[in-house]
Design an enzyme around this catalytic site. Structure first.
Site, short mmCIF file in Angstrom:
data_model
loop_
_atom_site.label_atom_id
_atom_site.label_comp_id
_atom_site.label_asym_id
_atom_site.label_seq_id
_atom_site.Cartn_x
_atom_site.Cartn_y
_atom_site.Cartn_z
N LEU A 115 4.24 74.43 46.83
CA LEU A 115 3.24 73.74 46.40
C LEU A 115 3.01 73.64 44.22
O LEU A 115 3.99 74.84 43.37
CB LEU A 115 1.44 74.57 46.39
CG LEU A 115 0.83 75.06 47.62
CD1 LEU A 115 2.34 75.74 48.56
CD2 LEU A 115 -0.09 75.20 47.58
N GLY A 203 1.26 77.09 40.29
CA GLY A 203 2.24 76.87 41.28
C GLY A 203 2.97 77.99 42.44
O GLY A 203 2.97 79.11 41.51
N SER A 204 2.57 77.91 43.51
CA SER A 204 3.66 78.73 44.40
C SER A 204 3.81 77.72 45.56
O SER A 204 4.59 77.33 45.15
CB SER A 204 2.03 79.40 44.27
OG SER A 204 1.05 78.40 45.15
N ARG A 205 4.12 79.05 46.24
CA ARG A 205 5.07 78.57 47.91
C ARG A 205 4.38 79.61 48.86
O ARG A 205 3.83 79.94 48.73
CB ARG A 205 6.05 79.32 47.64
CG ARG A 205 6.79 78.74 49.00
CD ARG A 205 8.60 78.50 48.13
NE ARG A 205 9.73 79.41 49.29
CZ ARG A 205 10.92 79.85 49.20
NH1 ARG A 205 11.18 79.93 48.68
NH2 ARG A 205 11.51 80.30 50.36
#
Length: 238
Positions: A115, A203-205
């Site tokens: 993301l 921001g991430s996953r």
């Protein structure tokens, strides 16, 4: 003299409200304190400088957009897993599920979705079922697009048993900028496919583990829409 126009009917007002909601998505509760704080700061800054107030208003609008929770239409056919997040597929590999979930060491298929700060950041249940276990794991804050982030970054892991009897794992992973993971479900909770269950700030996953032998329908580099894009057709297995 021209007669005054009659006031809009309650039905017309309700329609206007619903139309507005369909165009402007609501803000996830986890983002509301940020947006309200930004609104207050904008009002204060504008008293000192109109130009600075405009910049602050733009930042406030961006925060409201970032924490949006748009409505999604989730496929309801059995035996599938939908994307738990908006983003870009970064990896499709075999990997053991997170150890803290107690699912064993046998590899499952892992689909990782990265993301960016421009993506919707709420997470959605990949299938209807029950949360068997929810575990928060402290860790590092490597860039979320690195494969190692699945193992060493701070994360929140869910073991989800679907209504069809499949065991899935879905993992929210903090990134280089993201430092706050929100999970709104706990052990024993029932979830509907596509329902929002959490949020990662910035921001991430998100990793989705499906049983080995499942048919993955996406490729690295493909864009996903959380709650709508079908990531895999599930097979019998774990």
């Amino acid at each position: 003299m021209t007669a005054a126009a009659p006031p809009p009917s309650p039905g017309a007002l309700q329609h206007a409200v619903e139309l507005t909601k369909s165009i402007i998505p609501p803000i996830h509760p986890g983002g509301r304190p940020f947006v309200l704080g930004a609104i207050g700061a904008t009002l204060a800054v504008r008293r000192l400088s109109r130009r600075a107030g405009v910049g602050s208003a733009v930042l406030t609008a961006w925060l409201a957009w970032f924490f949006r929770e748009p409505k999604r239409v989730t496929p309801q056919r059995p035996g599938i897993a939908v994307a738990p997040a908006d983003g870009t597929v970064s990896h499709v590999i075999e990997a053991a599920p997170p150890a803290e979930l107690g699912l064993g060491d046998e590899p499952m298929l892992r689909v990782s979705v990265f993301l960016s700060v421009f993506d919707v950041h709420v997470q959605r249940a990949p299938a209807a079922g029950q949360v068997v276990r929810a575990v928060h794991q402290p860790g590092q804050f490597l860039s979320a697009d690195l494969d190692a982030a699945s193992e060493v970054n701070e994360r929140n892991s869910l073991h989800l048993r679907t209504d069809d009897g499949h065991d899935l794992a879905v993992v929210q992973i903090a990134g280089l900028v993201a430092r706050r993971i929100i999970c709104q479900v706990a052990d024993g909770d029932k979830v509907a496919a596509g329902a929002t269950y959490g949020l990662i700030r910035f921001g991430s996953r998100v990793d989705l583990y499906v049983p080995a032998g499942s048919r993955v329908l996406v490729e690295p580099g493909q864009r996903t829409i959380g709650g709508e894009t079908v990531l895999a057709e599930l097979t019998a297995g774990r």
